[in-house]
Motif scaffolding. Structure first.
Motif, PDB file in Angstrom:
ATOM      1  N   PRO A 142       0.847  -1.387  -0.060  1.00 56.00           N
ATOM      2  CA  PRO A 142      -0.142   0.022   0.092  1.00 56.00           C
ATOM      3  C   PRO A 142       0.678   1.101  -0.045  1.00 56.00           C
ATOM      4  O   PRO A 142       0.257   2.348  -0.207  1.00 56.00           O
ATOM      5  CB  PRO A 142      -0.736  -0.006   1.124  1.00 56.00           C
ATOM      6  N   ASP A 145       1.116   5.424   2.654  1.00 57.00           N
ATOM      7  CA  ASP A 145      -0.049   5.924   3.362  1.00 57.00           C
ATOM      8  C   ASP A 145      -0.713   4.639   3.909  1.00 57.00           C
ATOM      9  O   ASP A 145      -1.805   4.864   4.489  1.00 57.00           O
ATOM     10  CB  ASP A 145      -0.833   6.655   2.242  1.00 57.00           C
ATOM     11  N   LYS A 147      -2.618   2.551   2.589  1.00 58.34           N
ATOM     12  CA  LYS A 147      -3.923   2.282   2.078  1.00 58.34           C
ATOM     13  C   LYS A 147      -3.669   2.112   0.428  1.00 58.34           C
ATOM     14  O   LYS A 147      -2.841   2.691  -0.239  1.00 58.34           O
ATOM     15  CB  LYS A 147      -4.775   3.529   1.743  1.00 58.34           C
ATOM     16  N   GLY A 149      -6.376   2.063  -1.998  1.00 57.45           N
ATOM     17  CA  GLY A 149      -6.794   2.936  -2.847  1.00 57.45           C
ATOM     18  C   GLY A 149      -7.911   2.000  -3.540  1.00 57.45           C
ATOM     19  O   GLY A 149      -7.865   0.804  -3.409  1.00 57.45           O
ATOM     20  N   ARG A 150      -8.844   2.804  -4.266  1.00 60.83           N
ATOM     21  CA  ARG A 150     -10.002   2.156  -4.865  1.00 60.83           C
ATOM     22  C   ARG A 150      -9.746   1.162  -5.953  1.00 60.83           C
ATOM     23  O   ARG A 150      -8.769   1.707  -6.812  1.00 60.83           O
ATOM     24  CB  ARG A 150     -10.985   3.373  -5.232  1.00 60.83           C
ATOM     25  N   ASP A 168      -7.161   8.011  -7.566  1.00 68.31           N
ATOM     26  CA  ASP A 168      -7.081   7.979  -6.032  1.00 68.31           C
ATOM     27  C   ASP A 168      -5.762   8.338  -5.466  1.00 68.31           C
ATOM     28  O   ASP A 168      -4.784   7.481  -6.084  1.00 68.31           O
ATOM     29  CB  ASP A 168      -7.675   6.713  -5.885  1.00 68.31           C
ATOM     30  N   PRO A 169      -5.559   9.280  -4.671  1.00 65.72           N
ATOM     31  CA  PRO A 169      -4.400   9.546  -4.127  1.00 65.72           C
ATOM     32  C   PRO A 169      -3.766   8.349  -3.334  1.00 65.72           C
ATOM     33  O   PRO A 169      -2.423   8.251  -3.342  1.00 65.72           O
ATOM     34  CB  PRO A 169      -4.534  10.770  -3.132  1.00 65.72           C
ATOM     35  N   SER A 170      -4.562   7.450  -2.757  1.00 62.43           N
ATOM     36  CA  SER A 170      -3.952   6.285  -2.057  1.00 62.43           C
ATOM     37  C   SER A 170      -3.516   5.393  -3.040  1.00 62.43           C
ATOM     38  O   SER A 170      -2.690   4.749  -2.576  1.00 62.43           O
ATOM     39  CB  SER A 170      -5.199   5.625  -1.263  1.00 62.43           C
ATOM     40  N   THR A 171      -3.810   5.335  -3.951  1.00 56.91           N
ATOM     41  CA  THR A 171      -3.305   4.414  -5.242  1.00 56.91           C
ATOM     42  C   THR A 171      -1.887   4.582  -5.754  1.00 56.91           C
ATOM     43  O   THR A 171      -1.182   3.928  -5.969  1.00 56.91           O
ATOM     44  CB  THR A 171      -4.292   4.263  -6.452  1.00 56.91           C
ATOM     45  N   LYS A 172      -1.771   6.034  -5.607  1.00 52.53           N
ATOM     46  CA  LYS A 172      -0.436   6.558  -6.459  1.00 52.53           C
ATOM     47  C   LYS A 172       0.853   6.206  -5.729  1.00 52.53           C
ATOM     48  O   LYS A 172       1.931   5.669  -6.518  1.00 52.53           O
ATOM     49  CB  LYS A 172      -0.569   8.247  -6.515  1.00 52.53           C
ATOM     50  N   ASP A 173       0.833   5.622  -4.478  1.00 51.87           N
ATOM     51  CA  ASP A 173       2.046   5.513  -3.698  1.00 51.87           C
ATOM     52  C   ASP A 173       1.949   3.956  -3.414  1.00 51.87           C
ATOM     53  O   ASP A 173       3.004   3.173  -3.054  1.00 51.87           O
ATOM     54  CB  ASP A 173       2.125   6.047  -2.622  1.00 51.87           C
ATOM     55  N   ASN A 174       1.014   3.278  -4.392  1.00 52.76           N
ATOM     56  CA  ASN A 174       1.196   1.839  -4.039  1.00 52.76           C
ATOM     57  C   ASN A 174       2.486   0.973  -4.754  1.00 52.76           C
ATOM     58  O   ASN A 174       2.936   1.792  -5.794  1.00 52.76           O
ATOM     59  CB  ASN A 174       0.215   1.099  -4.865  1.00 52.76           C
TER      60      ASN A 174
END
Ligand code: CUA
Length: 277
Positions: A142, A145, A147, A149-150, A168-174
């Motif tokens: 993840p 963060d 998370k 993300g969606r 989705d900002p949560s996705t960007k740092d995956n």
């Protein structure tokens, strides 16, 4: 004690009869190295089961040969239709059943409760998604963060095989990795197993971890790696022509610093593209 941080298949020195018995069986079975915290408990159970089965095999074989000789056909001898009058065999059966009850209640059920049911808190763990497919492994982290993300089925494309929402900002740092799952030493890992197509199985012998990866399900397993090293993943379900190719997957246990360095080297992929390095 063996040096810390090195994989080992030896139990710590201990002189109880139980540990002497398990150490003897461990030598005989030549089990793979142990690189996880619960690994030695799994070994102990495997060794005790082998002791019971070994005793039964030898005991029943001796008894069988004895009866063949003792009750062989001889001229003038008639079979006794009444059979055995003593209670020795009853007591032997009670003994075997008791041993099995001890194995189940004293070892197997507590082991399951500890190593399977009792999950560490996610905040203290490395959380990874393990996605199996024909024929490889993708590992998704993840990122900072925490998370993922969606995700949406309608977003699935060749470039975005897991349907992550790029907005989705949560996705960007995956962080995604193909066939290499890095985890830090001595910190719990929670691996959430699933599959894109058929049933696979995430099996890593030195970690004493096996979990089926089933499409449509998310099944978590957890372990604490105790030795740095590169451990082969074996797919433990016959999943198609390339089944054997899934042995190209590895769990790499690294020190916290090296793990962070690897994570940084993988970061910035936006979470949607898979790195095939
Ligand atoms: Cu995947 Cu066998």
């Amino acid at each position: 004690m063996p040096p810390r941080g090195k994989p080992t298949n030896r139990l710590p020195a201990d002189s109880t009869s139980l540990s002497v018995a398990t150490a003897m069986m461990e030598k005989l079975l030549n089990l793979p190295v142990v690189a996880s915290e619960h690994g030695h408990d799994v070994n102990t159970l495997v060794e005790l089961v082998h002791w019971l089965m070994g005793i039964l095999l030898v005991g029943w074989t001796v008894f069988f040969i004895y009866t063949l000789v003792r009750f062989r056909a001889r001229p003038g001898l008639k079979a006794d239709y009444h059979g055995v009058r003593g209670h020795a065999s009853t007591w032997m059966e009670v003994g075997v059943a008791s041993f099995e009850a001890i194995l189940l209640l004293g070892f197997a059920i507590p082991l399951w409760a500890k190593t399977v049911d009792d999950f560490p808190p996610e905040a203290d763990s490395t959380v990874v998604r393990v996605v199996a497919e024909q024929f490889g492994w993708t590992f998704i982290y993840p990122g900072p963060d925490g998370k993922f993300g969606r995700q949406d089925l309608s977003l699935v494309t060749a470039e975005n095989p897991f349907g992550f929402d790029p907005e989705d900002p949560s996705t960007k740092d995956n962080v995604q990795s193909m066939n290499e799952m890095y985890v830090p030493l001595k910190k719990p890992t929670i691996a959430n197993c699933s599959s894109k197509d058929v049933i696979h199985s995430f099996k890593v012998l030195p970690l004493r971890v096996t979990q089926d990866c089933i499409p449509g399900l998310n099944i978590p397993v957890h372990f604490v790696p105790t030795a740095t090293g590169k451990y082969q993943i074996i797919c433990a379900q016959l999943c198609g022509n390339g089944h054997a190719a899934m042995a190209n997957g590895f769990v790499v246990v690294e020190t916290e610093e090296n793990f962070k360095a690897w994570m940084d080297s993988k970061a910035g992929g936006g979470g949607t593209a898979t790195s095939f390095e």
